[in-house]
Design a protein around this motif. Structure first.
Motif, PDB file in Angstrom:
ATOM      1  N   ARG A 119       0.339  -1.289   0.365  1.00  0.00           N
ATOM      2  CA  ARG A 119      -0.068   0.236  -0.333  1.00  0.00           C
ATOM      3  C   ARG A 119       0.609   1.653  -0.241  1.00  0.00           C
ATOM      4  O   ARG A 119       0.323   1.704  -0.438  1.00  0.00           O
ATOM      5  N   ALA A 120       2.246   1.152   0.584  1.00  0.00           N
ATOM      6  CA  ALA A 120       3.275   2.273  -0.024  1.00  0.00           C
ATOM      7  C   ALA A 120       3.158   2.925  -1.152  1.00  0.00           C
ATOM      8  O   ALA A 120       3.133   2.822  -2.091  1.00  0.00           O
ATOM      9  N   GLU A 121       3.197   3.973  -0.991  1.00  0.00           N
ATOM     10  CA  GLU A 121       3.955   5.581  -1.697  1.00  0.00           C
ATOM     11  C   GLU A 121       4.264   6.399  -1.609  1.00  0.00           C
ATOM     12  O   GLU A 121       4.823   6.465  -0.523  1.00  0.00           O
ATOM     13  N   VAL A 122       4.079   7.220  -2.899  1.00  0.00           N
ATOM     14  CA  VAL A 122       5.625   8.105  -2.356  1.00  0.00           C
ATOM     15  C   VAL A 122       5.079   9.620  -2.414  1.00  0.00           C
ATOM     16  O   VAL A 122       4.101   9.635  -3.618  1.00  0.00           O
ATOM     17  N   ASP A 123       5.126  10.584  -2.168  1.00  0.00           N
ATOM     18  CA  ASP A 123       4.668  11.772  -1.304  1.00  0.00           C
ATOM     19  C   ASP A 123       5.494  12.491  -2.438  1.00  0.00           C
ATOM     20  O   ASP A 123       6.489  12.459  -2.576  1.00  0.00           O
ATOM     21  N   PRO A 124       4.565  12.630  -3.748  1.00  0.00           N
ATOM     22  CA  PRO A 124       5.911  13.487  -4.976  1.00  0.00           C
ATOM     23  C   PRO A 124       6.199  14.622  -4.233  1.00  0.00           C
ATOM     24  O   PRO A 124       7.436  15.147  -5.057  1.00  0.00           O
ATOM     25  N   THR A 125       5.995  15.788  -3.688  1.00  0.00           N
ATOM     26  CA  THR A 125       6.136  16.455  -2.700  1.00  0.00           C
ATOM     27  C   THR A 125       7.564  17.080  -1.732  1.00  0.00           C
ATOM     28  O   THR A 125       8.598  16.958  -2.102  1.00  0.00           O
ATOM     29  N   THR A 126       6.733  15.980  -0.808  1.00  0.00           N
ATOM     30  CA  THR A 126       8.546  16.156   0.361  1.00  0.00           C
ATOM     31  C   THR A 126       9.330  14.530  -0.021  1.00  0.00           C
ATOM     32  O   THR A 126      10.115  14.195   0.567  1.00  0.00           O
ATOM     33  N   GLY A 127       8.400  13.141  -0.732  1.00  0.00           N
ATOM     34  CA  GLY A 127       9.124  12.597  -0.489  1.00  0.00           C
ATOM     35  C   GLY A 127       9.314  10.952  -0.210  1.00  0.00           C
ATOM     36  O   GLY A 127       9.631  10.549   0.604  1.00  0.00           O
ATOM     37  N   ALA A 128       8.263  11.643   1.585  1.00  0.00           N
ATOM     38  CA  ALA A 128       8.188  10.996   1.900  1.00  0.00           C
ATOM     39  C   ALA A 128       7.166   9.405   1.791  1.00  0.00           C
ATOM     40  O   ALA A 128       6.400   9.723   0.690  1.00  0.00           O
ATOM     41  N   ILE A 129       7.220   8.498   2.471  1.00  0.00           N
ATOM     42  CA  ILE A 129       6.487   6.800   2.115  1.00  0.00           C
ATOM     43  C   ILE A 129       5.425   6.759   2.531  1.00  0.00           C
ATOM     44  O   ILE A 129       5.427   7.612   4.692  1.00  0.00           O
ATOM     45  N   PHE A 130       4.169   7.453   2.080  1.00  0.00           N
ATOM     46  CA  PHE A 130       3.098   6.794   3.241  1.00  0.00           C
ATOM     47  C   PHE A 130       2.097   5.568   3.110  1.00  0.00           C
ATOM     48  O   PHE A 130       2.149   5.576   1.967  1.00  0.00           O
ATOM     49  N   ASP A 131       1.268   5.439   3.742  1.00  0.00           N
ATOM     50  CA  ASP A 131       0.361   4.297   4.325  1.00  0.00           C
ATOM     51  C   ASP A 131      -0.580   4.826   2.425  1.00  0.00           C
ATOM     52  O   ASP A 131      -1.306   5.802   3.209  1.00  0.00           O
ATOM     53  N   SER A 132      -0.814   4.404   1.553  1.00  0.00           N
ATOM     54  CA  SER A 132      -2.357   4.595   0.950  1.00  0.00           C
ATOM     55  C   SER A 132      -3.307   4.964   1.930  1.00  0.00           C
ATOM     56  O   SER A 132      -4.270   5.519   1.381  1.00  0.00           O
ATOM     57  N   GLN A 133      -3.605   4.047   2.164  1.00  0.00           N
ATOM     58  CA  GLN A 133      -4.872   3.336   2.765  1.00  0.00           C
ATOM     59  C   GLN A 133      -5.157   4.334   4.096  1.00  0.00           C
ATOM     60  O   GLN A 133      -6.160   4.812   3.774  1.00  0.00           O
ATOM     61  N   THR A 134      -4.099   4.540   4.413  1.00  0.00           N
ATOM     62  CA  THR A 134      -4.570   5.210   6.157  1.00  0.00           C
ATOM     63  C   THR A 134      -4.032   6.950   6.136  1.00  0.00           C
ATOM     64  O   THR A 134      -4.128   7.629   6.957  1.00  0.00           O
ATOM     65  N   GLY A 135      -3.255   6.812   5.156  1.00  0.00           N
ATOM     66  CA  GLY A 135      -2.471   8.359   4.806  1.00  0.00           C
ATOM     67  C   GLY A 135      -1.221   8.300   6.029  1.00  0.00           C
ATOM     68  O   GLY A 135      -0.708   9.752   6.033  1.00  0.00           O
ATOM     69  N   GLU A 136      -1.527   7.221   6.901  1.00  0.00           N
ATOM     70  CA  GLU A 136      -0.011   8.089   7.568  1.00  0.00           C
ATOM     71  C   GLU A 136       1.505   7.941   7.399  1.00  0.00           C
ATOM     72  O   GLU A 136       1.679   6.784   6.408  1.00  0.00           O
ATOM     73  N   VAL A 137       2.452   8.256   7.759  1.00  0.00           N
ATOM     74  CA  VAL A 137       3.670   7.988   7.101  1.00  0.00           C
ATOM     75  C   VAL A 137       4.506   6.826   7.722  1.00  0.00           C
ATOM     76  O   VAL A 137       4.550   6.617   8.338  1.00  0.00           O
ATOM     77  N   ILE A 138       5.407   6.316   6.696  1.00  0.00           N
ATOM     78  CA  ILE A 138       6.019   4.947   7.158  1.00  0.00           C
ATOM     79  C   ILE A 138       7.338   5.016   7.390  1.00  0.00           C
ATOM     80  O   ILE A 138       7.810   5.279   6.494  1.00  0.00           O
ATOM     81  N   PRO A 139       7.551   5.365   8.506  1.00  0.00           N
ATOM     82  CA  PRO A 139       8.796   4.977   8.763  1.00  0.00           C
ATOM     83  C   PRO A 139      10.015   4.262   8.499  1.00  0.00           C
ATOM     84  O   PRO A 139       9.337   2.867   8.428  1.00  0.00           O
ATOM     85  N   GLY A 140      11.388   4.077   8.130  1.00  0.00           N
ATOM     86  CA  GLY A 140      12.047   3.435   8.064  1.00  0.00           C
ATOM     87  C   GLY A 140      12.415   2.491   6.629  1.00  0.00           C
ATOM     88  O   GLY A 140      12.463   1.898   6.118  1.00  0.00           O
ATOM     89  N   VAL A 141      10.788   3.249   5.617  1.00  0.00           N
ATOM     90  CA  VAL A 141      10.947   2.499   4.346  1.00  0.00           C
ATOM     91  C   VAL A 141      11.118   3.730   3.068  1.00  0.00           C
ATOM     92  O   VAL A 141      10.889   4.419   3.548  1.00  0.00           O
TER      93      VAL A 141
END
Length: 200
Positions: A119-141
């Motif tokens: 479910r992981a996605e990349v925020d094109p603006t910040t480069g942060a990896i987030f869970d596309s289902q919950t919107g939470e940032v996923i640390p360590g990925v």
């Protein structure tokens, strides 16, 4: 060959080969098998190095092989797929523990990890990896873009209605001698090539 006394016709030959004949065929097959392994097998992967180099230099990933204008098959450079991988084990472990997805032995549940990375996605603006289902940032990925060569090259015969017509086309051209000029440098591949004294 004995003749049938009653009607003058020859008796039917036995289709079973003698042990001596089977032994001779077996010895020849063994010789040809060794010859194939030592002489012909290296030619099977001959395009691999140049294809991988071509991919690195200009992203050429395919080589269509033709004989007499007809496609025989094609080689393809295998590449990796885009994927997310765990980069920081401790950060991702803390995230898994926060979500209650830690097994007693303090390892992430494999099914949960697979689901989260799926479910992981990349925020094109910040480069942060987030869970596309919950919107939470996923640390360590981190995101690993695909398209890199895996080091393998695949071969696929041209097929039509399930038949390997490319193989048939190539063998027909080979048997006709259409490839003889090309194969002068590799005489062991010429149609009707005979084992040399060194092969014995």
């Amino acid at each position: 060959m004995p003749n049938d006394v009653d009607d003058g016709t020859q008796a039917e030959e036995s289709t079973e080969l003698s042990l001596t004949s089977l032994g001779l065929i077996g010895a020849l097959a063994r010789t040809l098998q060794e010859r194939t392994k030592d002489v012909i097998s290296p030619k099977v992967d001959a395009p691999k190095g140049p294809l991988l180099k071509g991919f690195e230099e200009n992203k050429q990933s395919d080589l269509v092989v033709q004989v007499d204008g007809q496609e025989v098959g094609h080689y393809k450079v295998a590449t990796t797929n885009d994927r997310f991988v765990v980069e920081d084990e401790s950060a991702f472990d803390a995230y898994a523990e926060e979500k209650g997805e830690i097994d007693v032995v303090i390892v992430r549940k494999p099914a949960w990890e697979k689901a989260v990375l799926g479910r992981a996605e990349v925020d094109p603006t910040t480069g942060a990896i987030f869970d596309s289902q919950t919107g939470e940032v996923i640390p360590g990925v981190k995101f690993m873009p695909g398209g890199q060569p895996t080091g393998t090259v695949t071969w696929t015969w041209k097929k039509r209605k399930g038949r390997a017509v490319g193989k048939e086309t190539l063998l027909a051209a080979w048997q006709r001698g259409d490839l003889d000029d090309l194969l002068r440098e590799t005489p062991e591949l010429l149609a009707g090539a005979k084992p040399s004294a060194e092969d014995a």
